[in-house]
Design a protein around this motif. Structure first.
Motif, PDB file in Angstrom:
ATOM      1  N   LYS A  96      -0.796  -0.670  10.005  1.00 50.98           N
ATOM      2  CA  LYS A  96      -0.395  -0.849   8.615  1.00 50.98           C
ATOM      3  C   LYS A  96      -1.569  -0.840   7.637  1.00 50.98           C
ATOM      4  CE  LYS A  96       3.825  -3.468   9.606  1.00 50.98           C
ATOM      5  NZ  LYS A  96       4.564  -4.743   9.351  1.00 50.98           N
ATOM      6  N   PRO A  98      -3.964   0.288   4.936  1.00 53.41           N
ATOM      7  CA  PRO A  98      -3.574   1.310   3.953  1.00 53.41           C
ATOM      8  C   PRO A  98      -4.724   2.016   3.230  1.00 53.41           C
ATOM      9  CG  PRO A  98      -3.472  -0.849   2.929  1.00 53.41           C
ATOM     10  CD  PRO A  98      -4.030  -1.050   4.307  1.00 53.41           C
ATOM     11  N   ASN A 115      -0.323  -7.094  -4.416  1.00 49.51           N
ATOM     12  CA  ASN A 115       0.566  -5.939  -4.485  1.00 49.51           C
ATOM     13  C   ASN A 115       0.084  -4.794  -3.590  1.00 49.51           C
ATOM     14  OD1 ASN A 115       2.726  -4.359  -5.259  1.00 49.51           O
ATOM     15  ND2 ASN A 115       1.799  -3.665  -7.160  1.00 49.51           N
ATOM     16  N   GLN A 117       0.886  -3.227   0.556  1.00 47.61           N
ATOM     17  CA  GLN A 117       1.734  -3.364   1.738  1.00 47.61           C
ATOM     18  C   GLN A 117       1.061  -4.286   2.745  1.00 47.61           C
ATOM     19  OE1 GLN A 117       2.033   0.764   2.968  1.00 47.61           O
ATOM     20  NE2 GLN A 117       0.504   0.504   4.560  1.00 47.61           N
ATOM     21  N   TYR A 119      -0.690  -6.276   5.600  1.00 41.65           N
ATOM     22  CA  TYR A 119      -1.488  -6.131   6.815  1.00 41.65           C
ATOM     23  C   TYR A 119      -2.378  -7.361   6.894  1.00 41.65           C
ATOM     24  CZ  TYR A 119      -5.723  -4.879   4.203  1.00 41.65           C
ATOM     25  OH  TYR A 119      -6.809  -4.899   3.370  1.00 41.65           O
ATOM     26  N   SER A 158       2.286   4.586  -2.959  1.00 44.63           N
ATOM     27  CA  SER A 158       2.902   4.610  -1.628  1.00 44.63           C
ATOM     28  C   SER A 158       2.557   3.372  -0.813  1.00 44.63           C
ATOM     29  CB  SER A 158       2.466   5.869  -0.866  1.00 44.63           C
ATOM     30  OG  SER A 158       1.148   5.748  -0.356  1.00 44.63           O
ATOM     31  N   ILE A 159       1.470   2.663  -1.167  1.00 44.04           N
ATOM     32  CA  ILE A 159       1.052   1.499  -0.380  1.00 44.04           C
ATOM     33  C   ILE A 159       1.290   0.178  -1.100  1.00 44.04           C
ATOM     34  CG2 ILE A 159      -0.702   2.861   0.824  1.00 44.04           C
ATOM     35  CD1 ILE A 159      -2.840   1.430  -0.831  1.00 44.04           C
ATOM     36  N   ASP A 160       1.793   0.208  -2.357  1.00 40.86           N
ATOM     37  CA  ASP A 160       2.063  -1.064  -3.020  1.00 40.86           C
ATOM     38  C   ASP A 160       3.345  -1.670  -2.458  1.00 40.86           C
ATOM     39  OD1 ASP A 160       4.275   0.078  -4.277  1.00 40.86           O
ATOM     40  OD2 ASP A 160       3.279   0.366  -6.190  1.00 40.86           O
ATOM     41  N   ASP A 161       3.592  -2.940  -2.763  1.00 42.13           N
ATOM     42  CA  ASP A 161       4.800  -3.567  -2.223  1.00 42.13           C
ATOM     43  C   ASP A 161       5.835  -3.909  -3.280  1.00 42.13           C
ATOM     44  OD1 ASP A 161       3.807  -5.827  -3.447  1.00 42.13           O
ATOM     45  OD2 ASP A 161       3.616  -7.013  -1.623  1.00 42.13           O
ATOM     46  N   HIS A 162       5.553  -3.596  -4.554  1.00 39.58           N
ATOM     47  CA  HIS A 162       6.592  -3.706  -5.575  1.00 39.58           C
ATOM     48  C   HIS A 162       6.202  -2.865  -6.791  1.00 39.58           C
ATOM     49  CE1 HIS A 162       3.851  -7.121  -6.613  1.00 39.58           C
ATOM     50  NE2 HIS A 162       4.072  -6.718  -7.846  1.00 39.58           N
ATOM     51  N   LYS A 185       7.350   6.522  -1.670  1.00 37.20           N
ATOM     52  CA  LYS A 185       7.870   5.590  -0.671  1.00 37.20           C
ATOM     53  C   LYS A 185       8.675   6.321   0.401  1.00 37.20           C
ATOM     54  CE  LYS A 185       6.248   1.723  -2.177  1.00 37.20           C
ATOM     55  NZ  LYS A 185       5.186   1.055  -1.392  1.00 37.20           N
ATOM     56  N   SER A 189       3.182   6.332   3.206  1.00 39.49           N
ATOM     57  CA  SER A 189       1.758   6.307   2.860  1.00 39.49           C
ATOM     58  C   SER A 189       0.917   7.203   3.755  1.00 39.49           C
ATOM     59  CB  SER A 189       1.234   4.867   2.912  1.00 39.49           C
ATOM     60  OG  SER A 189       1.398   4.310   4.205  1.00 39.49           O
TER      61      SER A 189
END
Length: 278
Positions: A96, A98, A115, A117, A119, A158-162, A185, A189
């Motif tokens: 994971k 990124p 913010n 993804q 890991y 592509s790697i942010d979480d929101h 998304k 990523s």
């Protein structure tokens, strides 16, 4: 492991002390396997201007020419058990992870991101690979800069979480961002990180006059390869660290008058994470 809400966040002085120990570990490994590193970016300003950390900066950056970078990463991967609590994170070592750079971590600590993804990260130093960038600066910039900048922006989405709405653009830019981010998304990523990674193969470093950080960050800054033909030792806290022989030219092409302090309101950390003891 306790939740972050029940733990005390490390202050910047504590982060600096742990980071300094990670730098010592990096130097130890590089000396053992005979690869070069060069302190770079804001950390190099710290070396030259402060003889240590920039007081308000919370990270540490080095660069390595690609062959040394690959050798360093390979060593750390093969010797992971005996390196504990230090751990090198790369996309090859962590599913994971990124980024197209490596991070040498002290995993006794945990960095909690705002913010990105998820890991598992410790306190870390950044290690950037440097690749060949051709002999004709104008052609290289025309061929690579805009494409790399656009690709990097999509990679970050592509790697942010929101989703975060753009507050400094007109409304339709936020709409465009929403749908491009949705596409990113869906694609995932890895697709965009691989595209960025492919820039390392555009130019043969041995045949290049210029070198650059080709596979990460927005934009493109070219360095004369001769700036990295040798190194100097300079003071950093209680250590002697390697800097490129062309450190002044390197810093001026990035920051202009790097000896001038920024305004007081800009003297703050710029990373979106908090750090805790596990």
């Amino acid at each position: 492991m306790m939740s972050s809400e029940s733990r005390e966040e490390l202050n910047i002085e504590q982060i600096h002390q742990v980071t300094l120990d990670i730098v010592k570990k990096l130097i130890e490994i590089c000396d053992e396997i005979h690869v070069n590193y060069y302190v770079a970016y804001g950390s190099l300003i710290g070396v030259v201007r402060h003889k240590g950390f920039i007081p308000w900066d919370d990270d540490f950056d080095v660069v390595m020419l690609r062959n040394d970078y690959e050798k360093f990463c390979d060593y750390c991967t093969k010797h992971q058990k005996e390196m504990s609590p230090y751990k090198l994170l790369t996309r090859e070592s962590e599913e994971k992870y990124p980024y197209n750079i490596a991070r040498l971590n002290n995993m006794d600590y945990q960095a909690v991101y705002d913010n990105v993804q998820g890991y598992d990260s410790g306190i870390f130093i950044d290690i950037y690979p440097i690749d060949g960038a051709g002999t004709n600066a104008e052609q290289v910039m025309k061929r690579v800069k805009k494409k790399k900048s656009n690709l990097f922006r999509i990679t970050l989405w592509s790697i942010d979480d929101h989703y975060t709405r753009s507050t400094y653009h007109k409304w339709y830019r936020s709409v465009i961002k929403y749908f491009v981010r949705l596409y990113a998304k869906i694609r995932g990523s890895k697709y965009f990180l691989d595209q960025l990674e492919a820039f390392k193969n555009l130019y043969d470093i041995d045949e290049s006059r210029y070198i650059a950080e080709m596979t990460w960050d927005s934009g493109l800054t070219l360095y004369e390869k001769k700036w990295f033909d040798d190194y100097l030792y300079m003071d950093f806290e209680n250590l002697k660290v390697k800097v490129p022989v062309g450190y002044d030219e390197f810093l001026r092409c990035h920051y202009g008058d790097y000896m001038k302090l920024p305004p007081k309101e800009e003297q703050i950390p710029h990373h979106e994470y908090k750090v805790y003891l596990r």
